[in-house]
Design a protein around this motif. Structure first.
Motif, PDB file in Angstrom:
ATOM      1  N   LYS A 143       0.838  -1.194   0.000  1.00 41.87           N
ATOM      2  CA  LYS A 143       0.000   0.000   0.000  1.00 41.87           C
ATOM      3  C   LYS A 143       0.876   1.249   0.000  1.00 41.87           C
ATOM      4  O   LYS A 143       2.073   1.190   0.269  1.00 41.87           O
ATOM      5  CB  LYS A 143      -0.928   0.011   1.211  1.00 41.87           C
ATOM      6  N   ALA A 144       0.243   2.384  -0.304  1.00 42.66           N
ATOM      7  CA  ALA A 144       0.963   3.655  -0.306  1.00 42.66           C
ATOM      8  C   ALA A 144       1.418   4.008   1.105  1.00 42.66           C
ATOM      9  O   ALA A 144       0.809   3.563   2.091  1.00 42.66           O
ATOM     10  CB  ALA A 144       0.072   4.763  -0.869  1.00 42.66           C
ATOM     11  N   PRO A 145       2.466   4.830   1.236  1.00 46.30           N
ATOM     12  CA  PRO A 145       2.970   5.169   2.570  1.00 46.30           C
ATOM     13  C   PRO A 145       1.975   5.937   3.422  1.00 46.30           C
ATOM     14  O   PRO A 145       1.948   5.775   4.638  1.00 46.30           O
ATOM     15  CB  PRO A 145       4.221   6.013   2.286  1.00 46.30           C
ATOM     16  N   VAL A 146       1.171   6.792   2.813  1.00 48.03           N
ATOM     17  CA  VAL A 146       0.097   7.480   3.530  1.00 48.03           C
ATOM     18  C   VAL A 146      -1.097   7.581   2.600  1.00 48.03           C
ATOM     19  O   VAL A 146      -0.955   7.744   1.399  1.00 48.03           O
ATOM     20  CB  VAL A 146       0.521   8.901   3.991  1.00 48.03           C
ATOM     21  N   GLY A 203      11.061   7.104  19.176  1.00 45.63           N
ATOM     22  CA  GLY A 203      10.944   8.111  20.223  1.00 45.63           C
ATOM     23  C   GLY A 203      11.279   9.480  19.659  1.00 45.63           C
ATOM     24  O   GLY A 203      10.755   9.886  18.629  1.00 45.63           O
ATOM     25  N   ASP A 204      12.185  10.183  20.313  1.00 44.42           N
ATOM     26  CA  ASP A 204      12.603  11.505  19.842  1.00 44.42           C
ATOM     27  C   ASP A 204      13.755  11.431  18.842  1.00 44.42           C
ATOM     28  O   ASP A 204      14.187  12.450  18.305  1.00 44.42           O
ATOM     29  CB  ASP A 204      13.025  12.375  21.027  1.00 44.42           C
ATOM     30  N   SER A 205      14.240  10.234  18.606  1.00 47.64           N
ATOM     31  CA  SER A 205      15.395  10.056  17.728  1.00 47.64           C
ATOM     32  C   SER A 205      14.954   9.899  16.271  1.00 47.64           C
ATOM     33  O   SER A 205      14.020   9.161  15.966  1.00 47.64           O
ATOM     34  CB  SER A 205      16.189   8.819  18.154  1.00 47.64           C
ATOM     35  N   LYS A 206      15.630  10.614  15.368  1.00 46.91           N
ATOM     36  CA  LYS A 206      15.366  10.515  13.937  1.00 46.91           C
ATOM     37  C   LYS A 206      16.704  10.454  13.203  1.00 46.91           C
ATOM     38  O   LYS A 206      17.576  11.282  13.439  1.00 46.91           O
ATOM     39  CB  LYS A 206      14.574  11.724  13.430  1.00 46.91           C
ATOM     40  N   GLU A 207      16.838   9.480  12.318  1.00 43.35           N
ATOM     41  CA  GLU A 207      18.058   9.396  11.532  1.00 43.35           C
ATOM     42  C   GLU A 207      17.806   8.596  10.258  1.00 43.35           C
ATOM     43  O   GLU A 207      16.891   7.769  10.193  1.00 43.35           O
ATOM     44  CB  GLU A 207      19.185   8.757  12.337  1.00 43.35           C
ATOM     45  N   PHE A 208      18.618   8.865   9.245  1.00 47.30           N
ATOM     46  CA  PHE A 208      18.515   8.108   7.999  1.00 47.30           C
ATOM     47  C   PHE A 208      19.058   6.695   8.195  1.00 47.30           C
ATOM     48  O   PHE A 208      20.049   6.483   8.904  1.00 47.30           O
ATOM     49  CB  PHE A 208      19.308   8.785   6.879  1.00 47.30           C
ATOM     50  N   ILE A 209      18.409   5.749   7.560  1.00 49.23           N
ATOM     51  CA  ILE A 209      18.945   4.398   7.469  1.00 49.23           C
ATOM     52  C   ILE A 209      19.873   4.364   6.259  1.00 49.23           C
ATOM     53  O   ILE A 209      19.474   4.732   5.149  1.00 49.23           O
ATOM     54  CB  ILE A 209      17.821   3.360   7.304  1.00 49.23           C
ATOM     55  N   LYS A 253       9.210   8.242   6.166  1.00 51.33           N
ATOM     56  CA  LYS A 253       9.416   8.058   7.596  1.00 51.33           C
ATOM     57  C   LYS A 253       8.947   6.655   7.961  1.00 51.33           C
ATOM     58  O   LYS A 253       7.850   6.238   7.581  1.00 51.33           O
ATOM     59  CB  LYS A 253       8.611   9.083   8.387  1.00 51.33           C
ATOM     60  N   VAL A 254       9.776   5.927   8.672  1.00 55.18           N
ATOM     61  CA  VAL A 254       9.424   4.555   9.049  1.00 55.18           C
ATOM     62  C   VAL A 254       9.641   4.369  10.543  1.00 55.18           C
ATOM     63  O   VAL A 254      10.397   5.109  11.177  1.00 55.18           O
ATOM     64  CB  VAL A 254      10.263   3.513   8.266  1.00 55.18           C
ATOM     65  N   PHE A 255       8.935   3.396  11.092  1.00 58.14           N
ATOM     66  CA  PHE A 255       9.202   3.049  12.487  1.00 58.14           C
ATOM     67  C   PHE A 255       9.628   1.591  12.553  1.00 58.14           C
ATOM     68  O   PHE A 255       9.327   0.795  11.650  1.00 58.14           O
ATOM     69  CB  PHE A 255       8.007   3.346  13.389  1.00 58.14           C
ATOM     70  N   PRO A 256      10.355   1.207  13.612  1.00 58.38           N
ATOM     71  CA  PRO A 256      10.911  -0.148  13.695  1.00 58.38           C
ATOM     72  C   PRO A 256       9.835  -1.219  13.586  1.00 58.38           C
ATOM     73  O   PRO A 256       8.690  -1.032  14.000  1.00 58.38           O
ATOM     74  CB  PRO A 256      11.580  -0.174  15.068  1.00 58.38           C
ATOM     75  N   PRO A 260      12.101  -9.500   9.954  1.00 58.48           N
ATOM     76  CA  PRO A 260      13.539  -9.599   9.661  1.00 58.48           C
ATOM     77  C   PRO A 260      13.868  -9.222   8.222  1.00 58.48           C
ATOM     78  O   PRO A 260      15.038  -9.134   7.863  1.00 58.48           O
ATOM     79  CB  PRO A 260      13.828 -11.083   9.906  1.00 58.48           C
ATOM     80  N   ASN A 261      12.833  -8.975   7.395  1.00 59.75           N
ATOM     81  CA  ASN A 261      13.060  -8.791   5.961  1.00 59.75           C
ATOM     82  C   ASN A 261      13.029  -7.341   5.499  1.00 59.75           C
ATOM     83  O   ASN A 261      13.416  -7.054   4.371  1.00 59.75           O
ATOM     84  CB  ASN A 261      12.010  -9.589   5.172  1.00 59.75           C
ATOM     85  N   ILE A 262      12.538  -6.435   6.340  1.00 62.18           N
ATOM     86  CA  ILE A 262      12.463  -5.035   5.933  1.00 62.18           C
ATOM     87  C   ILE A 262      13.033  -4.136   7.021  1.00 62.18           C
ATOM     88  O   ILE A 262      13.180  -4.549   8.175  1.00 62.18           O
ATOM     89  CB  ILE A 262      11.013  -4.609   5.591  1.00 62.18           C
ATOM     90  N   GLU A 263      13.319  -2.896   6.650  1.00 63.06           N
ATOM     91  CA  GLU A 263      13.983  -1.958   7.552  1.00 63.06           C
ATOM     92  C   GLU A 263      13.014  -1.296   8.520  1.00 63.06           C
ATOM     93  O   GLU A 263      13.365  -0.949   9.637  1.00 63.06           O
ATOM     94  CB  GLU A 263      14.687  -0.879   6.732  1.00 63.06           C
ATOM     95  N   GLY A 264      11.797  -1.078   8.071  1.00 62.94           N
ATOM     96  CA  GLY A 264      10.815  -0.400   8.901  1.00 62.94           C
ATOM     97  C   GLY A 264       9.501  -0.283   8.164  1.00 62.94           C
ATOM     98  O   GLY A 264       9.417  -0.490   6.954  1.00 62.94           O
ATOM     99  N   LYS A 265       8.465   0.071   8.876  1.00 61.08           N
ATOM    100  CA  LYS A 265       7.130   0.211   8.298  1.00 61.08           C
ATOM    101  C   LYS A 265       6.869   1.684   8.012  1.00 61.08           C
ATOM    102  O   LYS A 265       6.956   2.533   8.904  1.00 61.08           O
ATOM    103  CB  LYS A 265       6.089  -0.331   9.274  1.00 61.08           C
ATOM    104  N   ALA A 266       6.583   1.995   6.742  1.00 56.48           N
ATOM    105  CA  ALA A 266       6.373   3.389   6.351  1.00 56.48           C
ATOM    106  C   ALA A 266       5.138   3.957   7.040  1.00 56.48           C
ATOM    107  O   ALA A 266       4.072   3.347   7.038  1.00 56.48           O
ATOM    108  CB  ALA A 266       6.224   3.486   4.837  1.00 56.48           C
ATOM    109  N   LYS A 267       5.305   5.126   7.648  1.00 55.79           N
ATOM    110  CA  LYS A 267       4.166   5.744   8.340  1.00 55.79           C
ATOM    111  C   LYS A 267       4.013   7.226   8.005  1.00 55.79           C
ATOM    112  O   LYS A 267       3.094   7.893   8.472  1.00 55.79           O
ATOM    113  CB  LYS A 267       4.326   5.595   9.848  1.00 55.79           C
TER     114      LYS A 267
END
Length: 314
Positions: A143-146, A203-209, A253-256, A260-267
């Motif tokens: 699905k689309a990210p938003v 949380g309050d942390s944001k960084e590029f993967i 923007k993704v969250f954990p 094991p197959n993807i980096e994060g879930k787009a939100k």
């Protein structure tokens, strides 16, 4: 009376994703019969005719099955089409005019081991040469990210409709359906040349993967772009035409996730207006060539490109 082009090298038009497909998955969807394909592409064909080309004489369309991997589409559809055209016209060279994913199908051929030195000009309109960020969400989530990103976007709306159809027909969850029946989608997620595009929020942390650490890499584009200089070496004249001033997804923007197959879930998303609503200009322009920028979206660029095409093809 039509003005005959001085350069009578035949044109092969290679449409973008959803421009054509075989009817293996959805019966009756060959030619322009899928979704809004006819509405999008027939006016563009008429535009090419207006500068002096005639369908099935020196203007041809390469329909292909975009659900396949791009290399497979080049092998099964583009290469045989070019051979057919050379036999029919007696010309040993053709010009490729391509929209969106169609440009990657063309690049797969002209950069590949089966290339026969039979392409004179390569014209790419809105091709994601380094990939497109929203496709990560379609590939990993189905699905689309938003939801709001689907508003007034023909490509995203068609993507949503198609994935929903696959999921329902084959009784699979969306991701399973995409990975099984829409393999070509993995070839248009961002590659290394796009740069880091996932921002993880914890949380309050944001960084590029870092792309280097990602599991979801675009091996097709990385291989293609690692030796993109071969296009110039093979003597092909390249033109790149893109759109701008349309909101286009640049980062996700993704969250954990526990997967094991993807980096994060787009939100969420971060947008730019330096794109056509689907492809950012930096992705298109990651390839060398003559560059043109038009005010318009992913489809409007087709219709506004007439003067450029006339100059390049005559």
């Amino acid at each position: 009376m039509l003005n005959d082009p001085i350069n009578k090298i035949p044109i092969v038009f290679v449409p973008g994703m959803f421009g054509s497909m075989s009817d293996v998955i959805i019966s009756g969807t060959g030619s322009w019969s899928f979704g809004s394909a006819r509405f999008i592409y027939e006016p563009f064909i008429h535009q090419l005719e207006s500068i002096g080309y005639q369908c099935n004489k020196d203007l041809f369309i390469c329909f292909y099955d975009w659900s396949l991997r791009i290399d497979d589409s080049a092998q099964r559809y583009l290469i045989p089409k070019i051979e057919e055209i050379k036999l029919k016209t007696g010309c040993n060279k053709i010009n490729l005019v391509c929209h969106s994913m169609g440009g990657l199908v063309a690049r797969s051929y002209i950069q590949g081991e089966y290339y026969l030195y039979d392409v004179d000009k390569l014209i790419l309109l809105c091709t994601p040469n380094a990939g497109s960020a929203p496709n990560y969400s379609f590939w990993t989530r189905g699905k689309a990210p938003v939801k709001s990103s689907l508003e007034f976007n023909i490509v995203y709306n068609t993507m949503e409709m198609y994935i929903r159809y696959l999921s329902t027909r084959y009784r699979l969850d969306r991701v399973q359906a995409v990975h099984t029946y829409f393999k070509g989608l993995q070839d248009v997620i961002p590659g290394r040349d796009y740069g880091d595009y996932l921002i993880i929020e914890n949380g309050d942390s944001k960084e590029f993967i870092s792309y280097q650490t990602m599991k979801t890499k675009n091996k097709f584009l990385d291989k293609l772009n690692n030796h993109k200089s071969i296009i110039k070496t093979r003597g092909i004249d390249v033109t790149l035409i893109g759109g701008y001033e349309k909101d286009t997804i640049l980062y996700l923007k993704v969250f954990p996730t526990m997967s094991p197959n993807i980096e994060g879930k787009a939100k969420g998303i971060l947008k730019t207006n330096v794109g056509d609503g689907n492809v950012v200009l930096n992705s298109l322009f990651s390839l060398d060539g003559d560059k043109y920028i038009l005010h318009g979206d992913h489809v409007e660029v087709l219709y506004k490109s007439g003067p450029i095409l006339r100059g390049k093809l005559q």
